[in-house]
Design an enzyme around this catalytic site. Structure first.
Site, PDB file in Angstrom:
ATOM      1  N   ASP A 138       0.842  -1.197   0.000  1.00 30.62           N
ATOM      2  CA  ASP A 138       0.000   0.000   0.000  1.00 30.62           C
ATOM      3  C   ASP A 138       0.883   1.257   0.000  1.00 30.62           C
ATOM      4  OD1 ASP A 138      -2.267   1.860   0.762  1.00 30.62           O
ATOM      5  OD2 ASP A 138      -3.291  -0.043   0.991  1.00 30.62           O
ATOM      6  N   HIS A 211      -3.719   6.151   3.318  1.00 30.95           N
ATOM      7  CA  HIS A 211      -4.419   4.948   2.869  1.00 30.95           C
ATOM      8  C   HIS A 211      -3.821   3.679   3.473  1.00 30.95           C
ATOM      9  CE1 HIS A 211      -5.721   1.880  -0.120  1.00 30.95           C
ATOM     10  NE2 HIS A 211      -6.752   2.684  -0.347  1.00 30.95           N
ATOM     11  N   SER A 550     -11.094  -0.677  -0.994  1.00 29.22           N
ATOM     12  CA  SER A 550      -9.816  -0.653  -0.272  1.00 29.22           C
ATOM     13  C   SER A 550     -10.013  -0.974   1.202  1.00 29.22           C
ATOM     14  CB  SER A 550      -9.171   0.735  -0.365  1.00 29.22           C
ATOM     15  OG  SER A 550      -8.479   0.908  -1.565  1.00 29.22           O
TER      16      SER A 550
END
Length: 776
Positions: A138, A211, A550
């Site tokens: 990620d 994220h 996600s």
């Protein structure tokens, strides 16, 4: 889209394009090499690869990454002429052009039935996943967050070989018994974009986006109390596997996530010893032999590592699902029973429902504010101002007002920043027709809310009618923020943005596999990034609320770690089978789950086998297991060439036997899907061969229950499976017969049924999808 990417590849490598601009502009390629052919004169494979590049006609390019575990070869910047020349090398198997991927951007454990106080549940049985490592590929991680604290954890598992790559802003001490590894891969990114700007990005595993920190804590964050975002979603935050170890592999940067870096992360994560790979990244669907994610994932599952990947946020349209290789578990997104209402009250007395996690200060609830629509403001081009794009709004027309902006083009939070810069007091974001009624709550920088497509239409109509009336009245509105509401019904609902089937690469394999919580999920957040993600946002919070597949993917990654800990002997396919065959398709009203975008009933193309049910998955009774050789047979029956198959699997394949034995649909998958082309035949039929393994109790008997798709006849032989021992495998065949239906050219008819094996205690459920297509 996949066709155009494939056409692009052919253009690049075609000899007839030798004088094109592609020859002059180097691109990044991933080169697959026969690993065992290295001459002994070279001490390492890297030396050999460098020597091979030195023979090229142009200035020899430098190697970006070498791959030794899930893939054999290297990546480098090559002109098309270099690539063609290299492809003629006797030990070069294939060359793959790089794709740029993008991110598919705490009540969920309780919603899933995972409670820390249970003494006989999945958390207790698995010791909360304490001996397993989840590798998160990620944007990196913010290690100081309490979600990654190692208090009470035992020593790092002895099998772990990973590292904590230290740098100026990421000391080695940032890793601990919880965060056992942290690395970063930027070679592909910098090869394309030049050296990174270290004033806006960290050349380290540290997260400058948010994220990666968020997804890592969803999969395996520790229990943290109190947790909230700007006062919303107050309570205890935890990941799915609170004691599992984490390893962060940073591959995503300001301009995206580059295939050469992603493959390097897979290669390293597998060598490090991860048990699960979690990947909330995706891109264009291409054949598996051109897909670096599919190739890396195969190398992982070949070593017993479970790979969970997000389905993508391209919904609610059909054929939008990504990460569709059958060896990956593809996860769509659903809602949980919590939302954050922020309703629009119009001057005509009507109330339009909306959602927001704006943290204040609120608008005066006793006052109505002037309301304007960006698309009807004078001085703009209409389209740009309707979307509230930078430079499209006139401050003189916006100042002191609530502005209605259409969703699309720029981010929702950015629209709010633009309205605020131009003097607006508040904002309403209206969905377009494609978005439907699906709502996502955002941490806006000004009082703002999001409303559905029908609500947006009503607000525009009110503005238009009031503005045209001859009275002195002007359109007015206010936004009423109502905080956090739980116990929402119906839930779960398939999130509007969640990508949908059918599978664009292999329609015979139903994708997505399952859905999991992905809307408005609370999880850890970095320290230097405002919750809106807007650069000017100076607010700081330890947790943030985000939405996307996600967020759904790491839920399944964490659950897979728990299942692996409870059942160490289960393969990645067995774990996925347990999650799929125990998934549910009804909501908390005991009715079929709805589609958020329309409010109508959803289908298997939206949710696959259904919403994950962790407690049932711990004891599925039977599993559909799949070996690496089964996947090779699947590739053979997909008409892949020997070279294609070697590129994906690193194995040579004898496809003659596989093609004699069956078809693509005979992969031992826990769901069934067939596509019939109506070429004038009134009757059509097919069969599926399956093998189930008993993981329940010895001396157990399962009876078949069939719900045939409408217009079909389904038979299963045998109708009873009698197991004498745990681990025993038994075979069965499903035969499907259907008749032609009247369809216009190019049209499709999809019908769904179910095949269920039941021992009276457990129901092992598989969807059966029959698609009829009328050729053009």
């Amino acid at each position: 889209m996949a066709f155009f990417f494939f056409l692009f590849l052919l253009t690049l490598l075609s000899p007839s394009s030798s004088s094109s601009l592609h020859d002059l502009n180097p691109l990044t390629y991933i080169v697959h090499v026969d690993h065992e052919a290295k001459p002994s004169i070279f001490p390492t494979h890297r030396h050999w690869y460098t020597s091979s590049l030195s023979s090229l006609t142009s200035t020899p390019p430098s190697i970006i990454h070498t791959y030794d575990t899930v893939f054999h070869g290297f990546s480098a910047r090559l002109t098309a002429q270099d690539a063609r020349q290299l492809l003629e090398h006797p030990h070069v198997i294939s060359i793959i052009p790089e794709q740029v991927r993008h991110l598919h951007t705490t009540r969920s454990p309780e919603f899933l039935g995972l409670r820390s106080t249970d003494k006989a549940g999945l958390l207790e049985e698995s010791d909360f996943g304490s001996d397993l490592v989840i590798g998160v590929i990620d944007t990196g991680i913010w290690p100081e967050r309490p979600s990654f604290d190692d208090r009470g954890l035992g020593p790092v598992p002895t099998k772990w070989k990973g590292q904590c790559v230290a740098s100026e802003d990421f000391p080695a001490s940032a890793c601990n018994r919880k965060l056992v590894g942290a690395r970063f891969f930027c070679g592909g990114y910098e090869a394309t974009n030049g050296k990174m700007n270290e004033t806006t990005e960290f050349r380290s595993p540290r997260d400058s986006d948010g994220h990666g920190t968020h997804t890592a804590s969803i999969s395996a964050g520790r229990y943290v109390f109190p947790a909230s975002t700007l006062g919303y979603a107050r309570g205890v935050a935890s990941g799915m596997a609170p004691k599992a170890r984490l390893a962060a592999y940073k591959v995503c940067w300001n301009s995206g996530c580059y295939d050469s870096d992603i493959l390097a992360a897979f290669d390293t994560a597998v060598a490090d010893g991860v048990d699960v790979v979690s990947l909330s990244v995706g891109g264009v669907v291409v054949p598996y032999y051109l897909d670096a994610i599919a190739i890396g994932a195969f190398g992982a599952i070949d070593r017993g590592i479970f790979v969970s990947a997000s389905a993508g946020n391209g919904g609610p349209g059909a054929l939008t699902v990504t990460n569709v290789a059958p060896w990956m578990t593809t996860v769509g997104a659903g809602t949980i029973d919590r939302d954050f209402p922020a309703n629009v009250k119009l001057g005509n007395g009507k109330t339009i429902p909306g959602v927001s996690v704006y943290g204040g200060p609120d608008l005066d609830p006793n006052r109505m504010y002037p309301l304007v629509y960006g698309g009807s403001l004078l001085g703009g081009d209409g389209y740009s101002s309707s979307l509230c794009i930078e430079g499209s709004l006139d401050p003189n027309l916006v100042k002191g007002k609530i502005v209605l902006c259409d969703r699309g083009i720029n981010s929702r939070a950015t629209k709010g920043e633009i309205v605020r810069k131009n003097g607006g007091l508040g904002m309403i974001i209206a969905n377009g027709v494609f978005d439907g009624e699906g709502l996502v709550a955002d941490c806006h920088v000004l009082p703002a809310t999001s409303v559905g497509a029908s609500g947006g239409d009503e607000i525009r109509r009110y503005i238009s009618e009031t503005s045209k009336s001859h009275s002195s009245k002007q359109p007015t509105a206010t936004i009423v923020f109502k905080g956090t509401r739980i116990g929402i019904r119906p839930a779960p609902v398939v999130a509007s943005f969640s990508a949908r089937g059918p599978n664009p690469e292999t329609p015979d394999i139903l994708k997505p596999d399952v859905i999991a919580p992905g809307l408005n999920i609370l999880a850890a957040w970095p320290d230097r990034i405002g919750p809106s993600g807007v650069a000017s946002d100076t607010r700081r919070t330890e947790f943030n609320i985000l939405s996307g597949t996600s967020m759904a993917c790491p839920h399944v990654s964490g659950l897979a770690a728990l299942l692996k800990a409870a059942h160490p002997e289960w393969s990645p396919a067995a774990i996925r089978s347990a999650l799929m065959t125990t998934a549910y398709t009804v909501d908390n009203r005991d009715e079929t789950m709805l589609d958020e975008s329309t409010g109508n009933t959803s289908s298997v193309m939206d949710y696959g086998s259904g919403h994950v049910h962790p407690t049932r998955a711990m004891d599925p009774g039977l599993v559909y297991d799949i070996t690496s050789y089964d996947y090779i047979n699947f590739l053979c029956n997909s008409n892949y060439t020997g070279t294609n198959i070697v590129t994906i699997t690193r194995r040579k394949a004898d496809c003659d036997g596989a093609r004699r034995a069956g078809h693509v649909g005979n992969l031992n998958y826990p769901s069934f899907s067939v596509v019939f082309q109506q070429y004038g035949e009134s009757k059509m039929s097919t069969h599926f061969l399956r093998t189930v393994t008993n993981v329940g109790e010895p001396d157990s008997v399962y009876d078949i229950k069939i719900t045939p798709p409408r217009g079909t006849t389904v038979t299963v032989k045998p109708e009873k499976l009698s197991f004498r021992r745990v681990g025993q495998k038994l075979n069965f065949m499903v035969r499907v017969k259907t008749t032609e239906v009247k369809l216009s050219p190019g049209a499709t008819s999809v019908e769904t049924g179910y095949v269920v094996w039941s021992d009276g205690k457990r129901n092992v459920t598989s969807p059966l999808v029959v698609t009829l297509q009328q050729p053009l």
